[in-house]
Design an enzyme around this catalytic site. Structure first.
Site, PDB file in Angstrom:
ATOM      1  N   GLU A 285       3.771   5.542 -22.788  1.00 55.19           N
ATOM      2  CA  GLU A 285       2.124   5.781 -22.759  1.00 55.19           C
ATOM      3  C   GLU A 285       1.451   4.680 -23.524  1.00 55.19           C
ATOM      4  OE1 GLU A 285       0.873  10.391 -23.135  1.00 55.19           O
ATOM      5  OE2 GLU A 285       0.416   9.304 -24.824  1.00 55.19           O
ATOM      6  N   HIS A 306      29.037   9.708 -17.692  1.00 56.09           N
ATOM      7  CA  HIS A 306      29.639  10.387 -16.385  1.00 56.09           C
ATOM      8  C   HIS A 306      28.632  10.754 -15.279  1.00 56.09           C
ATOM      9  CE1 HIS A 306      33.843  10.903 -18.429  1.00 56.09           C
ATOM     10  NE2 HIS A 306      32.838  10.672 -19.394  1.00 56.09           N
ATOM     11  N   LYS A 420      -5.111  15.529 -15.146  1.00 56.20           N
ATOM     12  CA  LYS A 420      -5.947  16.499 -15.827  1.00 56.20           C
ATOM     13  C   LYS A 420      -6.937  16.866 -14.854  1.00 56.20           C
ATOM     14  CE  LYS A 420      -5.040  15.486 -20.630  1.00 56.20           C
ATOM     15  NZ  LYS A 420      -5.336  14.927 -21.934  1.00 56.20           N
TER      16      LYS A 420
HETATM   17  O1  PA5 Z   1      -0.254  10.335 -27.691  1.00 54.22           O
HETATM   18  C1  PA5 Z   1      -1.080  10.684 -26.937  1.00 54.22           C
HETATM   19  O2  PA5 Z   1      -2.411  10.506 -27.286  1.00 54.22           O
HETATM   20  C2  PA5 Z   1      -1.031  11.959 -26.387  1.00 54.22           C
HETATM   21  O3  PA5 Z   1       0.326  12.322 -25.758  1.00 54.22           O
HETATM   22  C3  PA5 Z   1      -1.646  13.459 -27.078  1.00 54.22           C
HETATM   23  O4  PA5 Z   1      -0.916  13.320 -28.106  1.00 54.22           O
HETATM   24  C4  PA5 Z   1      -1.410  14.573 -26.054  1.00 54.22           C
HETATM   25  O5  PA5 Z   1      -1.874  14.427 -24.734  1.00 54.22           O
HETATM   26  C5  PA5 Z   1      -1.959  15.712 -26.822  1.00 54.22           C
HETATM   27  O6  PA5 Z   1      -3.110  15.702 -26.982  1.00 54.22           O
HETATM   28  P1  PA5 Z   1      -4.038  16.620 -28.164  1.00 54.22           P
HETATM   29  O7  PA5 Z   1      -3.301  16.543 -29.421  1.00 54.22           O
HETATM   30  O8  PA5 Z   1      -5.378  16.209 -28.057  1.00 54.22           O
HETATM   31  O9  PA5 Z   1      -3.739  17.982 -27.473  1.00 54.22           O
END
Ligand code: PA5
Length: 443
Positions: A285, A306, A420
């Site tokens: 990310e 394996h 989303k």
């Molecule tokens: O690293 C990030 O920002 C994302 O993985 C968020 O943690 C994830 O989308 C969850 O978001 P939120 O805490 O707003 O529900």
């Protein structure tokens, strides 16, 4: 204690020195807080800046959960889920829940990280008529997966304890000032913990986001913060030759320049499986932007030798491995002798499993290196709350330096929005009507 080695990375003479100026520039950018996303550096000096009043409240909340519940359901996704689960399994192993009764800690189940009805029902069934509490975690307060799970678990709590008493079993971790979850917590009077403004999801597991579930499971919060503090001090060091975080970031950049576009984080302890999941999110990310980045994969050895082992040994030569090795296992059983030796295993009689595991690691490393997959190693002395705090910081800083060297902002995640929007349109969420017909026609 973390030790990092490049011995089997196949680095050429002078290669590290050549890239040193680039790493130093990234280090200065990070430490001077002058790079992209600098407003999201709450993690960088968290050890010295965390909210002590909230920290004490987290410990009290964990104690209360341990006294009135058998189970905590932790609801969150991505950065609001992975770190806590990684930490609990890191210290207590993959059977942390089955073994919870042997320590001061409750079973912790994670919900809201998928949209599977069967998964939620399984947790309902596991809880049965036992006592439980819920920690709903969402920085934005609007993420669909945890919001759906929270409705379901809130309904269960209210059915079991009544509307008023249920409130006493709901803990909200969210933005300090805004968002649907923040507003709901105020209105209902739930106990609230804060995801600090300057802390993105994947850098939040050592704030209330991860600390409450980890403490409820029995981890030692003071030890986690001691590990974090020691790592902060240790890697606050501009000297390239003695700073392993800088060296690791340098190696990742060198590997990428050689066409090694995949990094496999391999472990030899099942306790590290979820740590691998946490690492994947952190790097994917943060780095996977503008058509750039190293694709992070995790592997659990010797299990995966394996399965994907064949590919690592012999497939496309586009990967490198980072092996996490743990010196001291939780226990060390010895292979029994068997007079009959029908299985031909007496060469291992009297040897400990840790010794055998280590020879598997050493042999595999050299085989993979010979096959063209360079290896980096991260050595840990043990799997404790302390080492978890230390290791999380180590990877955060490696990631930040690597991403700055790659030329991307490590602290945003614009690509996550695409799925989303499509999902909202298909579900008929107000505001997304225009997209729906086009998407349906394409499906
Ligand atoms: O690293 C990030 O920002 C994302 O993985 C968020 O943690 C994830 O989308 C969850 O978001 P939120 O805490 O707003 O529900």
């Amino acid at each position: 204690m973390i030790k990092f080695s490049t011995k089997n990375a196949g680095l050429l003479e002078g290669e590290l020195e050549k890239i040193q100026p680039q790493v130093e520039a990234a280090y200065n950018t990070l430490m001077n807080r002058s790079g992209a996303g600098a407003e999201m550096l709450g993690w960088l000096n968290l050890a010295n800046e965390y909210d002590k009043e909230e920290f004490a409240r987290l410990k009290s909340a964990a104690k209360k959960i341990q006294s009135d519940s058998d189970v905590l359901v932790s609801i969150g996704i991505g950065g609001s889920y992975l770190g806590a689960r990684a930490g609990i399994e890191f210290v207590f192993g993959p059977f942390a829940n089955q073994l919870a009764k042997d320590r001061d800690g409750v079973e912790v189940y994670f919900a809201g990280s998928n949209i599977s009805s069967s998964y939620v029902q399984n947790i309902f069934d596991i809880i049965g008529d036992r006592d439980f509490s819920v920690n709903v975690i969402s920085k934005s307060g609007t993420t669909t997966e945890p919001a759906v799970a929270f409705r379901l678990f809130k309904e269960k709590l209210e059915e079991k304890y009544g509307k008023e008493a249920a409130k006493d079993r709901i803990y909200c971790t969210t933005d300090g000032n805004k968002g649907a979850l923040h507003d709901m917590a105020i209105e209902e009077g739930y106990e609230r913990f804060v995801v600090p403004d300057a802390t993105g999801g994947r850098f939040s597991c050592l704030t209330a986001v991860g600390l409450l579930p980890m403490a409820a499971a029995g981890m030692d919060l003071d030890e986690i913060m001691r590990g974090l503090s020691d790592a902060t001090e240790k890697y606050n060091n501009p000297d390239f030759m003695t700073n392993d975080v800088m060296k690791y970031a340098a190696c990742r950049t060198i590997m990428l320049s050689r066409g090694k576009v995949i990094e496999i984080l391999a472990n030899y302890e099942p306790s590290l499986t979820m740590f691998g999941e946490w690492y994947k999110q952190l790097f994917a990310e943060s780095e996977g932007k503008e058509h750039k980045g190293i694709f992070p994969v995790s592997a659990n050895f010797s299990t995966d030798l394996h399965s994907i082992g064949q590919f690592i040994q012999d497939g496309a030569r586009n990967m490198f491995e980072t092996v996490i090795w743990v010196d001291k296992p939780q226990t060390d059983l010895t292979v029994p002798n068997d007079e009959a030796n029908v299985d031909g295993l007496n060469f291992a009689s009297g040897k400990t499993m840790q010794f055998m595991n280590q020879q598997a690691m050493r042999g595999t490393m050299l085989a993979h290196v010979d096959g063209g997959t360079p290896n980096l190693t991260v050595n840990l002395d043990e799997l404790s709350s302390y080492t978890f705090g230390e290791l999380v910081y180590f990877f955060w800083k490696v990631l930040a330096l690597s991403a700055y060297m790659l030329g991307v902002n490590p602290f945003d995640q614009p690509g996550v929005e695409a799925y989303k929007k499509n999902m909202f349109a298909l579900l008929g969420k107000p505001g997304f009507e225009d997209m729906k017909a086009d998407l349906e026609a394409r499906l």
